[in-house]
Design an enzyme around this catalytic site. Sequence first.
Site, PDB file in Angstrom:
ATOM      1  N   LYS A  87       1.147  -1.267  -0.211  1.00  0.00           N
ATOM      2  CA  LYS A  87       0.112  -0.049  -0.130  1.00  0.00           C
ATOM      3  C   LYS A  87       0.695   1.401  -0.017  1.00  0.00           C
ATOM      4  O   LYS A  87       1.665   1.560   1.075  1.00  0.00           O
ATOM      5  CB  LYS A  87      -0.855   0.122   1.244  1.00  0.00           C
ATOM      6  CG  LYS A  87      -2.011  -1.107   1.132  1.00  0.00           C
ATOM      7  CD  LYS A  87      -2.728  -1.249   2.495  1.00  0.00           C
ATOM      8  CE  LYS A  87      -3.703   0.182   2.631  1.00  0.00           C
ATOM      9  NZ  LYS A  87      -4.429  -0.042   3.771  1.00  0.00           N
TER      10      LYS A  87
HETATM   11  C1  E4P Z   1      -7.936   0.504   4.360  1.00  0.00           C
HETATM   12  O1  E4P Z   1      -7.139   0.439   3.111  1.00  0.00           O
HETATM   13  C2  E4P Z   1      -7.646   2.119   5.024  1.00  0.00           C
HETATM   14  O2  E4P Z   1      -6.556   2.084   5.319  1.00  0.00           O
HETATM   15  C3  E4P Z   1      -8.948   2.102   5.856  1.00  0.00           C
HETATM   16  O3  E4P Z   1      -9.927   1.403   5.433  1.00  0.00           O
HETATM   17  C4  E4P Z   1      -9.068   3.513   6.438  1.00  0.00           C
HETATM   18  O4  E4P Z   1     -10.329   3.540   7.372  1.00  0.00           O
HETATM   19  P1  E4P Z   1     -10.669   4.400   8.303  1.00  0.00           P
HETATM   20  O5  E4P Z   1     -10.955   5.692   7.380  1.00  0.00           O
HETATM   21  O6  E4P Z   1     -11.806   3.770   8.902  1.00  0.00           O
HETATM   22  O7  E4P Z   1      -9.466   4.733   9.236  1.00  0.00           O
END
Ligand code: E4P
Length: 236
Positions: A87
């Site tokens: 990521k």
């Molecule tokens: C996933 O890839 C993201 O990092 C995550 O879903 C962010 O979620 P949040 O906005 O609830 O922290």
Amino acid sequence: MKILLDTANLEKIREYVDSFPIVGVTTNPTILTREGGSDPVDTLIRIRQVLGKDRELHVQLTETTYKKMIEEAYIITRILGDNTYIKVPVSDVGLKVTKKLTEDGINVTQTAILTATQAMLAAEAGAKYVAPYVSRLDNIMGDGISTIADISEIFVNGGYETKILAASFKTAKQVLDTALAGAETATVSVDIFKKLYEHPITSSSIDGFTNDWTNTYGDTLLELFKKVNPNSHFGY
Ligand code: E4P
């Protein structure tokens, strides 16, 4: 739409991945600080062991400069093996890293996507997934679902193979709308996952069937069949 779990909780991953149609796990630095214990490397290795080699594991970079990000991506991929996705937050350096890692054959999920143009550039750079943040957009008066619809249209028009891995959900309805807007995958918390299948009327319907049956026959259908065929063996 395929579903991943957005968690680093090993117990939950073990429980849910074994029992439900879940294609992988996503983590981010915040999730690991919250649920990953004192040794995040060990946690990630254990998550990979639980997932097996065929499910996806998405791990976010913590380095912030080009060379270090590439180095970090290489070591994560080498240790966590096939079907690991790096990521990479979208930014000028993030897009450069995505291009380089893609050229080197490393899977990239371009994350922290808030606009359709970010997703378009990530696709151009070769990302396998883009991760738009639905709730974070909705919370600033944006429109997470229409952004996903825009990204979906751009990917179809451009003939990109990049897929949408929608993220940041606070409600089950957002997940439904995401699927309808054209996303191929979504990553959700365990709590949201449960809300995708639980329904009070479904539960009361099941209770009604069980009560009607038990009050009339006493034994379950299994028990009644076993009385007729006591020596039957089935390969389950
Ligand atoms: C996933 O890839 C993201 O990092 C995550 O879903 C962010 O979620 P949040 O906005 O609830 O922290």
